[in-house]
Design an enzyme around this catalytic site. Structure first.
Site, PDB file in Angstrom:
ATOM      1  N   GLN A  58      40.602  19.615  51.485  1.00  0.00           N
ATOM      2  CA  GLN A  58      39.236  18.673  52.355  1.00  0.00           C
ATOM      3  C   GLN A  58      39.133  20.068  53.075  1.00  0.00           C
ATOM      4  O   GLN A  58      37.711  20.416  53.740  1.00  0.00           O
ATOM      5  CB  GLN A  58      39.108  18.292  52.458  1.00  0.00           C
ATOM      6  CG  GLN A  58      39.139  16.561  50.878  1.00  0.00           C
ATOM      7  CD  GLN A  58      39.461  16.642  50.024  1.00  0.00           C
ATOM      8  OE1 GLN A  58      41.530  16.820  50.784  1.00  0.00           O
ATOM      9  NE2 GLN A  58      39.791  15.890  49.265  1.00  0.00           N
ATOM     10  N   HIS A  73      45.835  11.125  33.363  1.00  0.00           N
ATOM     11  CA  HIS A  73      44.948  10.411  33.751  1.00  0.00           C
ATOM     12  C   HIS A  73      43.696  10.511  32.490  1.00  0.00           C
ATOM     13  O   HIS A  73      43.699  10.950  31.610  1.00  0.00           O
ATOM     14  CB  HIS A  73      43.916  10.556  34.601  1.00  0.00           C
ATOM     15  CG  HIS A  73      45.031  10.912  36.229  1.00  0.00           C
ATOM     16  ND1 HIS A  73      44.177  11.611  37.089  1.00  0.00           N
ATOM     17  CD2 HIS A  73      45.960  10.797  36.011  1.00  0.00           C
ATOM     18  CE1 HIS A  73      45.028  11.695  38.548  1.00  0.00           C
ATOM     19  NE2 HIS A  73      46.220  10.637  37.464  1.00  0.00           N
ATOM     20  N   TYR A  98      36.907   6.389  39.870  1.00  0.00           N
ATOM     21  CA  TYR A  98      37.545   5.516  40.914  1.00  0.00           C
ATOM     22  C   TYR A  98      35.923   4.985  40.865  1.00  0.00           C
ATOM     23  O   TYR A  98      35.132   5.210  41.190  1.00  0.00           O
ATOM     24  CB  TYR A  98      37.842   6.293  41.965  1.00  0.00           C
ATOM     25  CG  TYR A  98      39.014   7.485  41.938  1.00  0.00           C
ATOM     26  CD1 TYR A  98      40.177   6.958  41.000  1.00  0.00           C
ATOM     27  CD2 TYR A  98      38.985   8.645  41.950  1.00  0.00           C
ATOM     28  CE1 TYR A  98      41.214   7.963  40.799  1.00  0.00           C
ATOM     29  CE2 TYR A  98      39.724   9.816  41.620  1.00  0.00           C
ATOM     30  CZ  TYR A  98      41.045   9.038  41.387  1.00  0.00           C
ATOM     31  OH  TYR A  98      41.852   9.401  40.360  1.00  0.00           O
ATOM     32  N   HIS A 136      42.338   2.294  43.425  1.00  0.00           N
ATOM     33  CA  HIS A 136      41.898   4.323  45.130  1.00  0.00           C
ATOM     34  C   HIS A 136      40.733   3.503  46.281  1.00  0.00           C
ATOM     35  O   HIS A 136      39.753   3.366  46.586  1.00  0.00           O
ATOM     36  CB  HIS A 136      40.570   4.776  44.611  1.00  0.00           C
ATOM     37  CG  HIS A 136      40.935   6.186  44.508  1.00  0.00           C
ATOM     38  ND1 HIS A 136      40.247   6.231  46.048  1.00  0.00           N
ATOM     39  CD2 HIS A 136      41.450   7.034  44.272  1.00  0.00           C
ATOM     40  CE1 HIS A 136      40.222   8.102  45.465  1.00  0.00           C
ATOM     41  NE2 HIS A 136      41.623   8.395  45.267  1.00  0.00           N
ATOM     42  N   GLU A 150      48.509   1.163  40.857  1.00  0.00           N
ATOM     43  CA  GLU A 150      48.325   1.589  42.437  1.00  0.00           C
ATOM     44  C   GLU A 150      47.170   1.798  43.706  1.00  0.00           C
ATOM     45  O   GLU A 150      45.875   1.365  43.239  1.00  0.00           O
ATOM     46  CB  GLU A 150      48.238   3.401  41.745  1.00  0.00           C
ATOM     47  CG  GLU A 150      47.920   4.161  43.183  1.00  0.00           C
ATOM     48  CD  GLU A 150      47.548   6.224  41.915  1.00  0.00           C
ATOM     49  OE1 GLU A 150      48.073   5.760  40.872  1.00  0.00           O
ATOM     50  OE2 GLU A 150      47.112   6.530  42.760  1.00  0.00           O
ATOM     51  N   ARG A 158      54.570   6.624  46.519  1.00  0.00           N
ATOM     52  CA  ARG A 158      54.165   7.975  46.219  1.00  0.00           C
ATOM     53  C   ARG A 158      52.974   8.644  46.762  1.00  0.00           C
ATOM     54  O   ARG A 158      52.293   8.933  46.658  1.00  0.00           O
ATOM     55  CB  ARG A 158      52.934   8.112  44.684  1.00  0.00           C
ATOM     56  CG  ARG A 158      52.838   6.186  44.655  1.00  0.00           C
ATOM     57  CD  ARG A 158      51.176   6.179  43.276  1.00  0.00           C
ATOM     58  NE  ARG A 158      50.247   7.455  43.498  1.00  0.00           N
ATOM     59  CZ  ARG A 158      50.314   7.926  42.865  1.00  0.00           C
ATOM     60  NH1 ARG A 158      50.924   7.962  42.142  1.00  0.00           N
ATOM     61  NH2 ARG A 158      48.738   8.855  42.691  1.00  0.00           N
ATOM     62  N   ASP A 176      43.888  18.506  43.022  1.00  0.00           N
ATOM     63  CA  ASP A 176      44.222  19.755  44.602  1.00  0.00           C
ATOM     64  C   ASP A 176      45.768  19.671  44.534  1.00  0.00           C
ATOM     65  O   ASP A 176      45.533  18.953  45.542  1.00  0.00           O
ATOM     66  CB  ASP A 176      42.878  18.432  45.116  1.00  0.00           C
ATOM     67  CG  ASP A 176      43.144  16.932  44.948  1.00  0.00           C
ATOM     68  OD1 ASP A 176      44.056  16.317  44.354  1.00  0.00           O
ATOM     69  OD2 ASP A 176      42.692  16.905  46.459  1.00  0.00           O
TER      70      ASP A 176
HETATM   71  C1  GCO Z   1      45.598  10.590  42.490  1.00  0.00           C
HETATM   72  C2  GCO Z   1      44.751  10.247  43.499  1.00  0.00           C
HETATM   73  C3  GCO Z   1      43.575  11.077  43.695  1.00  0.00           C
HETATM   74  C4  GCO Z   1      42.786  11.799  45.156  1.00  0.00           C
HETATM   75  C5  GCO Z   1      42.161  12.956  45.078  1.00  0.00           C
HETATM   76  C6  GCO Z   1      42.017  13.081  46.655  1.00  0.00           C
HETATM   77  O1  GCO Z   1      45.850   9.317  41.976  1.00  0.00           O
HETATM   78  O2  GCO Z   1      45.860  11.058  41.295  1.00  0.00           O
HETATM   79  O3  GCO Z   1      44.035   9.619  43.254  1.00  0.00           O
HETATM   80  O4  GCO Z   1      43.368  11.890  42.728  1.00  0.00           O
HETATM   81  O5  GCO Z   1      42.016  11.131  45.162  1.00  0.00           O
HETATM   82  O6  GCO Z   1      44.129  13.972  45.588  1.00  0.00           O
HETATM   83  O7  GCO Z   1      41.505  15.090  46.651  1.00  0.00           O
HETATM   84 MG    MG Z   2      45.848   7.718  43.250  1.00  0.00          MG
END
Ligand code: GCO
Ligand code: MG
Length: 403
Positions: free
Chosen positions: A42, A126, A157, A210, A234, A281, A314
């Site tokens: 970002q 995922h 999310y 999230h 998580e 994590r 990312d």
């Molecule tokens: C995950 C994360 C990511 C983040 C992302 C933000 O558990 O892998 O929540 O999906 O949302 O890295 O840029």
């Molecule tokens: Mg996450």
């Protein structure tokens, strides 16, 4: 070892397929260079500026062998420290220094860390989709590829499925990623029930909240998840609400994981010492690289907290490989999140870790073992117009909440 003088440092932003990725290259007078991941998708240009305009001048002429000393120099030279921009910049250089050390020693980083205590790295993927049929198909795909750990979602999310959700917005409601927390919770309970009915108990499953729920709702939700025996749940709370993990711990048996937004050791110290979590994590580059991650992993081991380093899409393949060295070497490895490698990413980052039957393998090449091809990266220039609309999360009445 004779000094290895740093002669140049470069930072690159490239977008091979999915995201803007940030790579750092540290060059030395011995002809050996190292690469690191500084991806903050970002804010990539802010990281590049810190690497090239602020860190490079204080590092040129220094001895690349002294990783610990240089890490401390980079962290305090601005007096104000931590934060995702500075940490990512420091991490890119820190990883490159470990890469250099490994290349000079003729050893992979995991050997520098004490050697491996497992041969392969168990991964989770995922699964997501607009409806149950799509999620089921996605899980079947991963199971066929040999994965045994799957994070299950529906509608990304917050379960952001407009068709299912009753979203009565006020007039003139601004743009945003609207969602209804109660319906999200209910949809995940139904989803997990379907997953267990379809796939039985031979699959390890997890879910990422999230930060989307209020504190009271997150407790109710965590308790509901107990029935499905998750591998972990998580980000039940925001990173600034770590104390609430204590109440979750006291009132639910669901294994808890948190950390991808942590940038400061004060965020993880107490929750680990009190054993309020089961998995830490953090995002390696967001805490400053391999050097602080080794300290964190050993600290967590003392409290029987396992690692599950953040492995989203990312993250560059260098960053993924860096954490896999820790995965091989740390006794308290738990699981590794994995988002695959696209063809263009494999091209720009030669030597990506290999994946077979749900396990990742490192080649054993000296250093990090995953490189960066400066010339090929130019084929995939940075995208300067990324739309981060999904980060504007809103409750049905328009209230902005954490994404
Ligand atoms: C995950 C994360 C990511 C983040 C992302 C933000 O558990 O892998 O929540 O999906 O949302 O890295 O840029
Ligand atoms: Mg996450």
């Amino acid at each position: 070892m004779k000094p290895t003088i740093i002669t140049d440092i470069k930072c690159f932003v490239t977008n091979p397929e999915r995201h803007n990725l940030v790579a750092v290259k540290v060059l030395t007078d011995k002809g050996v260079y190292g690469v690191g991941c500084a991806t903050f998708q970002q804010r990539p240009l802010a990281v590049k500026c810190v690497v090239e305009d602020y860190l490079k001048p204080i590092l040129i002429g220094r001895d690349a062998n002294d990783i610990e000393d240089l890490w401390n120099l980079m962290m305090v030279n601005s007096y104000w420290r931590n934060g995702p921009v500075l940490n990512n910049a420091v991490a890119g250089i820190d990883m490159a220094l470990w890469d250099i050390k490994g290349k000079l020693a003729g050893m992979p980083v995991y050997d520098l860390l004490g050697g491996k205590c497992r041969e392969g790295i168990a991964l989770y993927r995922h699964a997501d989709g607009k409806n149950w049929e799509e999620v089921r198909e996605c899980i079947y795909g991963y199971v066929e590829e040999g994965y045994r750990y799957i994070r299950c979602h529906m509608g990304l999310y917050g379960g952001n499925l407009d068709s299912r959700q009753v979203l009565v917005k006020p007039e003139n409601a601004p743009e945003g990623a609207y969602y209804n927390p109660r319906l999200y919770m209910q949809s995940v309970v139904e989803l997990m029930d379907k997953v267990r009915t379809e796939f039985g108990w031979n699959l390890e499953i997890m879910h990422d909240v999230h930060e989307r729920l209020s504190l009271a709702d997150t407790l109710t939700f965590a308790r509901e998840m107990e029935a499905f025996k998750l591998f972990f749940l998580e980000d039940c709370v925001r990173p600034d609400q770590g104390e609430y993990l204590r109440y979750l711990r006291e009132q639910t048996s669901v294994p808890l994981a948190i950390g991808e937004l942590f940038t400061n050791q004060t965020e993880w110290r107490t929750i680990i010492q009190n054993q309020w979590i089961d998995f830490i994590r953090v995002h390696l580059s967001d805490i400053g690289g391999i050097t602080p991650a080794v300290r964190l992993a050993h600290f967590a081991d003392v409290y029987q907290v396992r690692t599950a380093w953040h492995g989203p899409n990312d993250l560059s393949p260098i960053g993924m490989a860096a954490q896999m060295h820790l995965d091989l070497a740390m006794p308290n490895f738990g699981i590794q999140e994995f988002s695959g490698f696209e063809d263009a990413e494999r091209e720009v980052f030669p030597g990506c870790p290999e994946v077979r039957n749900g396990y990742a393998y490192l080649s054993g090449a000296p250093g990090i073992g995953t490189g960066f091809d400066e010339k090929l990266a130019k084929k995939y220039p940075a995208n300067e117009n990324v739309n981060f609309g999904w980060l504007s999360s809103r409750l049905p009445d328009g209230t902005p909440v954490r994404p």
